[in-house]
Scaffold this motif. Structure first.
Motif, PDB file in Angstrom:
ATOM      1  N   LEU A 181     -48.608  14.353   6.805  1.00 34.62           N
ATOM      2  CA  LEU A 181     -49.264  14.280   8.105  1.00 34.62           C
ATOM      3  C   LEU A 181     -49.946  15.606   8.405  1.00 34.62           C
ATOM      4  CD1 LEU A 181     -49.615  12.653  10.819  1.00 34.62           C
ATOM      5  CD2 LEU A 181     -47.610  13.927  11.632  1.00 34.62           C
ATOM      6  N   LEU A 182     -51.229  15.540   8.727  1.00 37.04           N
ATOM      7  CA  LEU A 182     -51.977  16.755   9.057  1.00 37.04           C
ATOM      8  C   LEU A 182     -51.960  16.984  10.559  1.00 37.04           C
ATOM      9  CD1 LEU A 182     -55.145  16.759   6.761  1.00 37.04           C
ATOM     10  CD2 LEU A 182     -52.910  17.822   6.388  1.00 37.04           C
ATOM     11  N   VAL A 183     -51.589  18.202  10.946  1.00 37.61           N
ATOM     12  CA  VAL A 183     -51.610  18.618  12.342  1.00 37.61           C
ATOM     13  C   VAL A 183     -52.282  19.980  12.419  1.00 37.61           C
ATOM     14  CG1 VAL A 183     -49.489  17.361  12.914  1.00 37.61           C
ATOM     15  CG2 VAL A 183     -49.341  19.744  12.169  1.00 37.61           C
ATOM     16  N   LYS A 184     -52.566  20.400  13.627  1.00 36.31           N
ATOM     17  CA  LYS A 184     -53.062  21.764  13.841  1.00 36.31           C
ATOM     18  C   LYS A 184     -52.002  22.532  14.618  1.00 36.31           C
ATOM     19  CE  LYS A 184     -56.973  20.489  15.721  1.00 36.31           C
ATOM     20  NZ  LYS A 184     -58.311  20.541  16.367  1.00 36.31           N
ATOM     21  N   VAL A 185     -51.625  23.688  14.094  1.00 31.13           N
ATOM     22  CA  VAL A 185     -50.661  24.566  14.748  1.00 31.13           C
ATOM     23  C   VAL A 185     -51.411  25.807  15.183  1.00 31.13           C
ATOM     24  CG1 VAL A 185     -48.511  25.849  14.497  1.00 31.13           C
ATOM     25  CG2 VAL A 185     -48.801  23.652  13.308  1.00 31.13           C
ATOM     26  N   ASP A 186     -51.611  25.927  16.478  1.00 32.17           N
ATOM     27  CA  ASP A 186     -52.464  26.996  17.023  1.00 32.17           C
ATOM     28  C   ASP A 186     -53.815  27.006  16.319  1.00 32.17           C
ATOM     29  OD1 ASP A 186     -50.756  27.848  18.979  1.00 32.17           O
ATOM     30  OD2 ASP A 186     -49.915  29.512  17.833  1.00 32.17           O
ATOM     31  N   GLY A 187     -54.342  25.814  16.066  1.00 36.04           N
ATOM     32  CA  GLY A 187     -55.660  25.661  15.482  1.00 36.04           C
ATOM     33  C   GLY A 187     -55.699  25.666  13.969  1.00 36.04           C
ATOM     34  N   GLU A 188     -54.592  26.038  13.304  1.00 34.60           N
ATOM     35  CA  GLU A 188     -54.566  26.092  11.840  1.00 34.60           C
ATOM     36  C   GLU A 188     -54.086  24.753  11.276  1.00 34.60           C
ATOM     37  OE1 GLU A 188     -52.107  28.332   8.213  1.00 34.60           O
ATOM     38  OE2 GLU A 188     -51.749  28.882  10.311  1.00 34.60           O
ATOM     39  N   ILE A 189     -54.862  24.193  10.339  1.00 33.82           N
ATOM     40  CA  ILE A 189     -54.476  22.916   9.738  1.00 33.82           C
ATOM     41  C   ILE A 189     -53.205  23.108   8.909  1.00 33.82           C
ATOM     42  CG2 ILE A 189     -55.106  21.175   8.022  1.00 33.82           C
ATOM     43  CD1 ILE A 189     -57.895  21.215   9.069  1.00 33.82           C
ATOM     44  N   THR A 190     -52.243  22.269   9.184  1.00 35.15           N
ATOM     45  CA  THR A 190     -50.924  22.331   8.563  1.00 35.15           C
ATOM     46  C   THR A 190     -50.522  20.921   8.161  1.00 35.15           C
ATOM     47  OG1 THR A 190     -50.317  24.209   9.972  1.00 35.15           O
ATOM     48  CG2 THR A 190     -48.511  22.997   8.935  1.00 35.15           C
ATOM     49  N   ALA A 191     -49.909  20.784   6.992  1.00 36.53           N
ATOM     50  CA  ALA A 191     -49.418  19.483   6.547  1.00 36.53           C
ATOM     51  C   ALA A 191     -47.905  19.424   6.722  1.00 36.53           C
ATOM     52  CB  ALA A 191     -49.782  19.238   5.091  1.00 36.53           C
ATOM     53  N   VAL A 192     -47.423  18.266   7.138  1.00 34.07           N
ATOM     54  CA  VAL A 192     -45.987  18.036   7.286  1.00 34.07           C
ATOM     55  C   VAL A 192     -45.609  16.907   6.333  1.00 34.07           C
ATOM     56  CG1 VAL A 192     -44.096  17.505   8.863  1.00 34.07           C
ATOM     57  CG2 VAL A 192     -46.133  18.715   9.717  1.00 34.07           C
ATOM     58  N   GLY A 193     -44.802  17.220   5.323  1.00 33.55           N
ATOM     59  CA  GLY A 193     -44.425  16.238   4.322  1.00 33.55           C
ATOM     60  C   GLY A 193     -43.084  15.595   4.640  1.00 33.55           C
ATOM     61  N   VAL A 194     -43.062  14.256   4.668  1.00 31.97           N
ATOM     62  CA  VAL A 194     -41.828  13.503   4.922  1.00 31.97           C
ATOM     63  C   VAL A 194     -41.819  12.278   4.015  1.00 31.97           C
ATOM     64  CG1 VAL A 194     -41.764  14.244   7.338  1.00 31.97           C
ATOM     65  CG2 VAL A 194     -42.819  12.064   6.760  1.00 31.97           C
ATOM     66  N   PRO A 195     -40.652  11.726   3.717  1.00 39.57           N
ATOM     67  CA  PRO A 195     -40.628  10.482   2.942  1.00 39.57           C
ATOM     68  C   PRO A 195     -41.451   9.404   3.629  1.00 39.57           C
ATOM     69  CG  PRO A 195     -38.430  11.438   3.074  1.00 39.57           C
ATOM     70  CD  PRO A 195     -39.296  12.235   4.003  1.00 39.57           C
ATOM     71  N   GLY A 196     -42.075   8.547   2.830  1.00 40.75           N
ATOM     72  CA  GLY A 196     -43.010   7.569   3.375  1.00 40.75           C
ATOM     73  C   GLY A 196     -42.403   6.554   4.314  1.00 40.75           C
TER      74      GLY A 196
END
Length: 573
Positions: free
Chosen positions: A285-300
């Motif tokens: 899942l792609l999110v922005k943390v204080d504007g920086e693109i960050t991916a969060v990996g979790v089991p499907g």
């Protein structure tokens, strides 16, 4: 000592037969229908006479138990300057929740959401030596938070009543003692209030600090979900539930293999196409943390708990990416993103659930449209920058303590205690002179009780089909006397009310003229005083009907015996 006798014929009380159109929760419906509160605006409530009495009864219990542990009551302003909150960083951290305003000279102020900063400044001004500590200060004060969606009546308002207390100590050991004093006091408070509650592990969020526990009242209307384990007694807010997965070897796995997977941008379509369980896939899942693109990996097969993610990363601002964020980013292929091939740590910072442990193998995006990759191994093909417990907790997940399956339930948060440590003392340089003559930085605890929320929680937990059903110590009266008839019954009801009041019992007497017995009985059930005494046809034989509001049990008694029973009930409870 004689107690108060309230005559409904002289009281401002208007009950309603139907639920308010906008009411969703039990407390909202019944507190409005029974004439305890009225809505002034979204999230803002007027406490009517009966409601104010219940609120004051809760306040009295809280105050008595806080005084018993040596707490000193103060009253800080609700209108606060912004500068202390800028020093702590919370002026910005609170974001839109904060009510901000300017005075006529352009000065910036806020309506207090919580008072750590001001208490810290107060103690800095008043306490200069270790001899001045420990100290516990508390207040029962109106708080303000600009909730985006006020709901559930007084349960989630923009203005609410709260007891907040703060301990100030010179050592971590002393802080632990203050924390335990509050923990025990809270248990006594909630037992006296008649609440069913659980103590659960929690996270500190914007409050800061380390150790943190919540007091939750189980109720369907609750906005908190907590986990509990029947096997070992573990209990925690789902935001604080942790997962531990032991790493395994990264060796011996097959090489990464790229797969043609057209039209499979979702976990569901991918799992169906490959014939594998969703749990074998890695969702990024792609999110922005204080504007920086960050991916969060979790089991499907798991979902990211966005609230938990935001709390964990606070004070950073977390938001989902939008289509605009993919513009000019050819390396980010929507629906086919994977952390391998140097993407993690280069194209984005990579956060992951502990289940994505070193040595685990996954099917995930191949960073090409219509393609995925299998045999992608954590620790071999990609690295995780930071592990976070951010998936939505589900029933049956392993208990962090014993490994048995946990259960989930809804609850209302009625109290929260924190070991703040030195966060605010550092910000405001709160020092005292120690025994050795050198400055010692003070350590703090913060302890809150939602006083108005406790009223809502009691309504949710104790009500039945007929209406409210208060515990005696919190009820607006000990006994509700009903005149079920004409002049003779009214005269008998008023005489009974006077004798009950003289015996030290708080009395609500329905002596309204022109109101049918049926309406009076319905109102007595709705208002929820724990005992109902009816002056009906039996008064010709000197008998009154005494009814227990909760059980419905009835018996006919002479007035003197009824008074004896009611006095014994009041003393026992």
């Amino acid at each position: 000592m004689a107690a108060r006798v309230q005559r409904l014929s002289r009281s401002m009380l208007k009950t309603l037969r139907d639920d308010p159109a906008d009411a969703e929760t039990l407390n909202h419906k019944l507190l409005v229908r029974a004439g305890y509160v009225r809505r002034a605006a979204a999230g803002i409530w007027t406490w009517l006479p009966l409601g104010k009495q219940v609120l004051e009864n809760v306040t009295r219990v809280v105050r008595e138990e806080m005084d018993a542990i040596g707490g000193q009551e103060v009253l800080l302003p609700a209108l606060l300057p912004k500068e202390p909150y800028e020093i702590s960083g919370r002026y910005e951290e609170y974001g839109d929740l904060l009510f901000r305003l300017k005075d006529r000279k352009g000065g910036d102020y806020l309506l207090g959401p919580t008072h750590e900063e001001i208490f810290t400044q107060t103690v800095k001004d008043q306490c200069t030596s270790y001899k001045d500590l420990p100290v516990i200060l508390y207040q029962i004060q109106t708080k303000y938070r600009d909730e985006a969606r006020p709901r559930a009546g007084i349960l989630r308002g923009r203005e609410f009543t709260m007891k907040d207390s703060y301990s100030f100590d010179v050592s971590d050991e002393a802080l632990e003692e203050s924390y335990q004093l509050h923990r025990a006091a809270y248990q006594r408070i909630f037992r006296r209030l008649g609440l069913d509650f659980r103590i659960v592990s929690a996270i500190s969020g914007a409050m800061g600090g380390s150790a943190s526990e919540e007091f939750l009242a189980p109720a369907p209307a609750g906005e908190d979900t907590f986990a509990q384990c029947a096997a070992c007694g573990y209990a925690a807010n789902t935001e604080a539930v942790s997962v531990t997965v032991a790493p395994s070897s990264t060796e011996g796995h097959p090489a990464v293999e790229k797969l043609d997977t057209p039209d499979t941008p979702t976990i569901e379509t991918l799992a169906a196409h490959l014939g594998v369980p969703a749990s074998a896939t890695l969702k990024n899942l792609l999110v922005k943390v204080d504007g920086e693109i960050t991916a969060v990996g979790v089991p499907g097969d798991r979902e990211v708990d966005m609230g938990k993610l935001a709390e964990t990363l606070a004070p950073a601002e977390v938001e989902l990416v939008t289509a605009e964020d993919f513009v000019g980013r050819d390396d980010l292929v929507r629906g086919y993103i994977g952390p391998q091939d140097g993407m993690a740590g280069k194209a984005f910072r990579y956060l992951a659930d502990p289940r994505v442990a070193p040595g685990t193998s996954w099917v995930t995006g191949a960073n090409e449209d219509g393609k995925h990759a299998k045999n992608v191994v954590c620790g071999r093909d990609f690295e995780v920058d930071q592990y976070l417990d951010v998936v939505v907790v589900e029933p049956g997940d392993p208990c962090p303590n014993c490994g048995e399956g946990i259960e989930l339930d809804r609850a209302i948060e009625i109290g929260h205690i924190f070991q703040l440590g030195r966060k605010y003392a550092e910000a405001f340089e709160l020092d005292v002179l120690g025994q050795n003559g050198k400055p010692v930085r003070v350590t703090m605890g913060s302890y809150g009780i939602g006083v108005s929320r406790a009223v809502a929680a009691l309504a949710e937990q104790t009500a039945d089909e007929q209406g409210l059903c208060w515990p005696r110590e919190i009820a607006p009266a000990d006994v509700h006397v009903v005149a079920a008839g004409k002049a003779a019954q009214t005269e008998a009801a008023l005489e009974a009310a006077e004798q009950l009041g003289a015996a030290g019992l708080r009395v609500l007497v329905d002596d309204r003229a022109g109101v049918s017995p049926g309406v009076k009985f319905t109102d007595a059930e709705l208002i929820g005083v724990p005992k109902i005494l009816v002056a009906g046809r039996g008064i010709k034989d000197g008998l009154y009907e005494l009814k227990d509001r909760r059980t419905g049990e009835k018996e006919e008694l002479p007035l003197d015996e009824a008074i004896t029973r009611l006095r014994a009930y009041a003393e026992e409870s």
